[in-house]
Design a protein around this motif. Sequence first.
Motif, PDB file in Angstrom:
ATOM      1  N   HIS A 238     -22.561 -12.945  36.571  1.00 25.33           N
ATOM      2  CA  HIS A 238     -21.758 -12.005  37.371  1.00 25.33           C
ATOM      3  C   HIS A 238     -21.302 -10.801  36.548  1.00 25.33           C
ATOM      4  O   HIS A 238     -20.103 -10.572  36.357  1.00 25.33           O
ATOM      5  CB  HIS A 238     -20.575 -12.706  38.038  1.00 25.33           C
ATOM      6  CG  HIS A 238     -19.826 -13.687  37.183  1.00 25.33           C
ATOM      7  ND1 HIS A 238     -19.194 -13.309  36.040  1.00 25.33           N
ATOM      8  CD2 HIS A 238     -19.604 -15.017  37.302  1.00 25.33           C
ATOM      9  CE1 HIS A 238     -18.623 -14.366  35.494  1.00 25.33           C
ATOM     10  NE2 HIS A 238     -18.864 -15.418  36.235  1.00 25.33           N
ATOM     11  N   LYS A 240     -20.109  -7.356  35.285  1.00 24.95           N
ATOM     12  CA  LYS A 240     -19.168  -6.433  35.932  1.00 24.95           C
ATOM     13  C   LYS A 240     -18.358  -5.684  34.870  1.00 24.95           C
ATOM     14  O   LYS A 240     -18.338  -6.083  33.697  1.00 24.95           O
ATOM     15  CB  LYS A 240     -18.213  -7.223  36.843  1.00 24.95           C
ATOM     16  CG  LYS A 240     -17.310  -8.211  36.108  1.00 24.95           C
ATOM     17  CD  LYS A 240     -16.257  -8.823  37.023  1.00 24.95           C
ATOM     18  CE  LYS A 240     -16.763  -9.893  37.948  1.00 24.95           C
ATOM     19  NZ  LYS A 240     -17.017 -11.202  37.277  1.00 24.95           N
ATOM     20  N   SER A 250     -20.336   0.562  32.529  1.00 22.18           N
ATOM     21  CA  SER A 250     -21.625  -0.057  32.881  1.00 22.18           C
ATOM     22  C   SER A 250     -22.775   0.608  32.129  1.00 22.18           C
ATOM     23  O   SER A 250     -23.703  -0.087  31.696  1.00 22.18           O
ATOM     24  CB  SER A 250     -21.865   0.006  34.385  1.00 22.18           C
ATOM     25  OG  SER A 250     -21.720   1.332  34.871  1.00 22.18           O
ATOM     26  N   GLU A 271     -25.447 -10.776  39.357  1.00 27.53           N
ATOM     27  CA  GLU A 271     -24.372  -9.946  39.905  1.00 27.53           C
ATOM     28  C   GLU A 271     -24.149 -10.293  41.365  1.00 27.53           C
ATOM     29  O   GLU A 271     -25.103 -10.560  42.093  1.00 27.53           O
ATOM     30  CB  GLU A 271     -24.769  -8.464  39.812  1.00 27.53           C
ATOM     31  CG  GLU A 271     -23.695  -7.500  40.312  1.00 27.53           C
ATOM     32  CD  GLU A 271     -24.214  -6.078  40.504  1.00 27.53           C
ATOM     33  OE1 GLU A 271     -25.359  -5.895  40.945  1.00 27.53           O
ATOM     34  OE2 GLU A 271     -23.447  -5.145  40.219  1.00 27.53           O
ATOM     35  N   ASP A 275     -16.604  -6.053  45.385  1.00 29.65           N
ATOM     36  CA  ASP A 275     -15.755  -5.347  44.417  1.00 29.65           C
ATOM     37  C   ASP A 275     -14.519  -6.159  44.028  1.00 29.65           C
ATOM     38  O   ASP A 275     -13.664  -5.680  43.290  1.00 29.65           O
ATOM     39  CB  ASP A 275     -15.353  -3.949  44.913  1.00 29.65           C
ATOM     40  CG  ASP A 275     -14.511  -3.999  46.171  1.00 29.65           C
ATOM     41  OD1 ASP A 275     -14.285  -5.096  46.712  1.00 29.65           O
ATOM     42  OD2 ASP A 275     -14.069  -2.924  46.621  1.00 29.65           O
ATOM     43  N   SER A 277     -13.391  -9.919  42.343  1.00 30.23           N
ATOM     44  CA  SER A 277     -13.814 -11.175  41.746  1.00 30.23           C
ATOM     45  C   SER A 277     -12.951 -12.280  42.331  1.00 30.23           C
ATOM     46  O   SER A 277     -11.968 -12.014  43.022  1.00 30.23           O
ATOM     47  CB  SER A 277     -13.674 -11.122  40.223  1.00 30.23           C
ATOM     48  OG  SER A 277     -12.333 -10.888  39.858  1.00 30.23           O
ATOM     49  N   MET A 374     -13.205  -3.945  40.758  1.00 29.65           N
ATOM     50  CA  MET A 374     -14.470  -3.311  40.350  1.00 29.65           C
ATOM     51  C   MET A 374     -14.706  -1.983  41.056  1.00 29.65           C
ATOM     52  O   MET A 374     -14.285  -1.789  42.184  1.00 29.65           O
ATOM     53  CB  MET A 374     -15.629  -4.259  40.639  1.00 29.65           C
ATOM     54  CG  MET A 374     -15.771  -5.371  39.632  1.00 29.65           C
ATOM     55  SD  MET A 374     -16.950  -6.590  40.200  1.00 29.65           S
ATOM     56  CE  MET A 374     -15.850  -7.846  40.835  1.00 29.65           C
ATOM     57  N   ILE A 379     -20.965  -1.291  40.033  1.00 35.46           N
ATOM     58  CA  ILE A 379     -21.719  -2.307  40.788  1.00 35.46           C
ATOM     59  C   ILE A 379     -23.145  -1.820  41.027  1.00 35.46           C
ATOM     60  O   ILE A 379     -24.123  -2.539  40.785  1.00 35.46           O
ATOM     61  CB  ILE A 379     -21.021  -2.604  42.137  1.00 35.46           C
ATOM     62  CG1 ILE A 379     -19.649  -3.253  41.901  1.00 35.46           C
ATOM     63  CG2 ILE A 379     -21.903  -3.491  43.021  1.00 35.46           C
ATOM     64  CD1 ILE A 379     -18.810  -3.415  43.162  1.00 35.46           C
TER      65      ILE A 379
END
Length: 504
Positions: A238, A240, A250, A271, A275, A277, A374, A379
């Motif tokens: 995942h 992020k 990123s 992923e 947005d 978690s 996020m 993303i």
Amino acid sequence: MLLCCGIAGAQQADIILHGGTVVDGSGAPSRVEDVGIRDGRIVFVGPKGKWTANRTIDAKGLIVAPGFIDPHTHTAGDLSDPARSRNDAYLMQGVTTVATGNDGAGPLDIGATFAKWTQQGIGTNAALFIGQGSVRHAAMGGDFDAKPTDAQMAQMKQMVEKAMQDGAIGISTGLYYSPGSFSTTEEVIELSKVAAAHGGIYDTHMRDESSYNIGLLASVKETIRIGREANMPVMISHIKALGADVWGQSGQVIDLINAARAEGVKVSASEYPYDASGTSVSAALVPRWAEAGGRGALQKNLTDPAVHAKLVAEMEDNLRRRGGAETLLMTSARDKSIVEKNLAQIAKERNQSAIDTAIEIVLHGDSDVASFNMKESDIVAFMQQPWVMTCSDGSDGHPRKYGTFPKKFHEYVVEKHVQTIEQMVRSSTSLTAETLQLKDRGLLKVGYYADVVAFDPKTFRDLSTYEQPKNLATGVKYLTVNGTLAIDEGQLTSAKAGMTLKHQ
Ligand SMILES: [Zn+2]
């Protein structure tokens, strides 16, 4: 091989999906084809010619693809419970294979778990990681912040060795969580080498996806180092950039990974397309030192006047990092009165600070939270990398468990054009099968297992929300697991045709 027949020249399949738009999982352009299934395997992809079938399904207008593969789930409990082992949340998304035992947690006895699943039946195929946290806890008990003795290290290695012999696909860590957080990089490398010797992979919830301790970039470097020194493929779970301090990183993360890949270290990531978690109040806000020693120590530290000022200061910083009390939505808690409220609302109702409220919640059994932390641009940047797979990380109280795959399709393929359908399917099938080393899965290809999804692109949608996280997805018309229909005309069948996928 003799391919049977009644009529001269005709060949008999169990199922033919006729005239669908085939997206075969490789990334190749879609095309209208037929797909034939017999004895659990794909027997042709192309014009059906003289093939006949016991069941011919009209797939016109449907996307026909390999069943989706989810490399990061929390389904071990579901699969072990006969009432839930059909794995409906996943089947309805078109998922035919799940991996679990991620984040360093999960069952310790891989062999017994597989045996139970085989005996009781499971709806999807399932693969297992051996969790480093589970192993460490078993060997060291409550001595979370201690360094393992030689004897304890030997015992941990023995457990990983046994798990790999029993068919684990690799070792997982949750270095953000206790007790994994107390492990040094060197300890992790030493233990991971045991899995590497069996050709296993390393899967990690990294030490820091944010700015909690060593930071996001240092955590990516740590993961790469583990891959390099243990000499094994590594998968970042995942992926992020969590929280305001690391938003926009990123690009740097991607550069680090691409450089490592160019150097020959096999690095990949998964992923989920949300947005927020999913975590708990304690995991999000309470510093790890307060958890060293387990639940009893946590209770003590949360109420001890001697450490209160230090505790509150660190929790305040963690809350700031997460984005503030409004961004933490309670999704499932022992205290039902707080569910569906955010921390700011609860604090206001109780007329106290957010941190005092959070401490109270943890002391009263904690709560799952959806943590909105996020940025869309991060993303999307991760999603566009050819080494990023789709994962749900499905957990209770977050819509991703029931919605990941259709959401990614609907939002990022149909609406936002971030990916093509071919890229989306590849990132959810063959890339994952390759990474997890699942033999003969992830492609629509002759000889491969007949894990096949046929969905209607107009109606394939996630219906799960933060308020209603358990709404099943819609739009999958047909789904076969090892050649058996698990969904037929949009309805779940009673089949539990999944296999346990043991690493060979
Ligand atoms: Zn995780």
